[in-house]
Design an enzyme around this catalytic site. Sequence first.
Site, PDB file in Angstrom:
ATOM      1  N   PHE A 156       0.836  -1.199   0.000  1.00 40.16           N
ATOM      2  CA  PHE A 156       0.000   0.000   0.000  1.00 40.16           C
ATOM      3  C   PHE A 156       0.869   1.246   0.000  1.00 40.16           C
ATOM      4  CE2 PHE A 156      -2.657   3.200   2.347  1.00 40.16           C
ATOM      5  CZ  PHE A 156      -3.642   3.338   1.382  1.00 40.16           C
ATOM      6  N   GLY A 157       0.582   2.155  -0.927  1.00 37.77           N
ATOM      7  CA  GLY A 157       1.275   3.438  -0.987  1.00 37.77           C
ATOM      8  C   GLY A 157       0.332   4.573  -0.662  1.00 37.77           C
ATOM      9  N   TYR A 158       0.761   5.499   0.191  1.00 38.67           N
ATOM     10  CA  TYR A 158      -0.093   6.629   0.592  1.00 38.67           C
ATOM     11  C   TYR A 158       0.620   7.974   0.429  1.00 38.67           C
ATOM     12  CZ  TYR A 158       2.767   6.146   4.783  1.00 38.67           C
ATOM     13  OH  TYR A 158       3.827   6.049   5.636  1.00 38.67           O
ATOM     14  N   GLY A 159       1.940   7.965   0.179  1.00 37.70           N
ATOM     15  CA  GLY A 159       2.710   9.185  -0.006  1.00 37.70           C
ATOM     16  C   GLY A 159       3.565   9.069  -1.241  1.00 37.70           C
ATOM     17  N   SER A 160       4.873   9.144  -1.068  1.00 38.49           N
ATOM     18  CA  SER A 160       5.763   9.135  -2.228  1.00 38.49           C
ATOM     19  C   SER A 160       5.758   7.813  -2.985  1.00 38.49           C
ATOM     20  CB  SER A 160       7.199   9.490  -1.809  1.00 38.49           C
ATOM     21  OG  SER A 160       7.719   8.542  -0.902  1.00 38.49           O
TER      22      SER A 160
ATOM     23  N   GLU B 176      12.517   2.196   3.588  1.00 41.54           N
ATOM     24  CA  GLU B 176      11.560   2.571   4.623  1.00 41.54           C
ATOM     25  C   GLU B 176      11.932   2.174   6.057  1.00 41.54           C
ATOM     26  OE1 GLU B 176       9.103   4.416   3.804  1.00 41.54           O
ATOM     27  OE2 GLU B 176       9.004   4.143   1.640  1.00 41.54           O
TER      28      GLU B 176
END
Length: 222
Positions: free
Chosen positions: A57-61, A134
């Site tokens: 899941f990606g929510y920013g960059s 990350e």
Amino acid sequence: MTLKITRETLQNGTVRARQLEYAALHPEMRWRTELEMAALLEDILAQHDATQDLWVFGYGSLIWNPAFHYIEKRPALLRGWHRRFCLKMFMGRGSPQTPGVMLALDQGGACHGVAFRIAAGKVREELGILWQREMHGGAYHARLLPLEAEGEPIAAVTFVINHDHPRYIREISLEQTAALIATGCGDLGTCREYLENTVKHLGELGLSDEGLVRIAAALPNP
């Protein structure tokens, strides 16, 4: 020196070298060792069927610069977590002289983002690249969380904030957030660019985050 987060810089050690330089300058921070990172990767892999593809899941960059190989992406909804600027930055998009603030997932609410599907045979390799990006700084925990993606329930590796991390910001006003974003700048670029890219790419997917839009509106003219 300018740094770019790419597949190449993650694989060839460029990003890692910069992380280690920063760690040497800030020994008071809690940095994860290679052994700890490897153990956390194995924890996630143990929760996943190795014969199946894996979602991230990606929510920013990650939305606009994933830097890992995937075979599909979909708009997705994560419930129980919301996107907010709650991680103070002294590297990357901040410095000791011009600190910034970054997005992370904190508890409560919901978050629209992107689910990326990694092919089963590439899961270990691609997660290894993500881990370098990350997990070293200790600001995130990796969790396998349920999402809704185009009407289908899926589980995805998701990076959520570590409340015990010294750079975690428990409370911050819109005005304080906007001030940090307006001036935050480091070797990855500015916080303003980061915010604008996130809003833009969410919009291209037909998604919106009203909190981010309010922050963007509160920024002074560049």
